[in-house]
Design a protein around this motif. Structure first.
Motif, PDB file in Angstrom:
ATOM      1  N   ILE A  78      19.221  41.765   0.665  1.00  0.00           N
ATOM      2  CA  ILE A  78      20.366  41.817  -0.178  1.00  0.00           C
ATOM      3  C   ILE A  78      19.849  42.676  -1.535  1.00  0.00           C
ATOM      4  N   GLU A  79      20.661  43.297  -2.116  1.00  0.00           N
ATOM      5  CA  GLU A  79      20.291  43.789  -3.600  1.00  0.00           C
ATOM      6  C   GLU A  79      21.511  43.246  -4.492  1.00  0.00           C
ATOM      7  N   GLU A  80      21.043  43.119  -5.739  1.00  0.00           N
ATOM      8  CA  GLU A  80      21.997  42.518  -6.680  1.00  0.00           C
ATOM      9  C   GLU A  80      21.526  43.526  -7.755  1.00  0.00           C
ATOM     10  N   SER A  81      22.696  43.838  -8.327  1.00  0.00           N
ATOM     11  CA  SER A  81      22.679  44.718  -9.646  1.00  0.00           C
ATOM     12  C   SER A  81      23.678  44.674 -10.418  1.00  0.00           C
ATOM     13  N   GLY A  82      23.742  45.105 -11.626  1.00  0.00           N
ATOM     14  CA  GLY A  82      25.029  45.221 -12.553  1.00  0.00           C
ATOM     15  C   GLY A  82      24.930  44.122 -13.689  1.00  0.00           C
ATOM     16  N   ASN A  83      26.211  43.813 -14.050  1.00  0.00           N
ATOM     17  CA  ASN A  83      26.447  43.101 -14.918  1.00  0.00           C
ATOM     18  C   ASN A  83      26.328  41.446 -14.563  1.00  0.00           C
ATOM     19  N   PRO A  84      25.408  40.876 -14.847  1.00  0.00           N
ATOM     20  CA  PRO A  84      25.270  39.471 -14.452  1.00  0.00           C
ATOM     21  C   PRO A  84      26.393  38.520 -14.640  1.00  0.00           C
ATOM     22  N   ASN A  85      27.160  39.078 -15.846  1.00  0.00           N
ATOM     23  CA  ASN A  85      28.268  38.271 -16.201  1.00  0.00           C
ATOM     24  C   ASN A  85      29.571  38.687 -15.713  1.00  0.00           C
TER      25      ASN A  85
END
Length: 76
Positions: free
Chosen positions: A12-19
């Motif tokens: 999995i890859e997570e990115s972007g605005n954590p909120n």
């Protein structure tokens, strides 16, 4: 990052605005998380983007089949 799901290493890859609002993105047969690269610059400012390589694709493990739709859904 690989996580263990049902005894398989799923990338999995997570990115972007954590909120931001979470947005889960899967890919079509024979692809990987890379298919979404062109959209990331538009999505990441607003969303927490989570991309998954389905089993047997990209950087995820490729355990012996058969791969059922139920098993793929359980991975997600």
């Amino acid at each position: 990052m690989k996580i263990d799901i049902n005894g398989n290493g799923i990338n999995i890859e997570e990115s972007g605005n954590p909120n931001g609002t979470p947005l889960l993105m899967g890919h079509s047969l024979g692809c990987s998380v890379r298919m979404w690269d062109p959209q990331m610059s538009v999505l990441e400012p607003q969303y927490r983007v989570v991309r998954i390589d389905m089993r047997g694709h990209g950087d995820s493990d490729a355990p012996a089949g058969p791969y059922t739709l139920d098993a793929l859904a359980d991975d997600v």
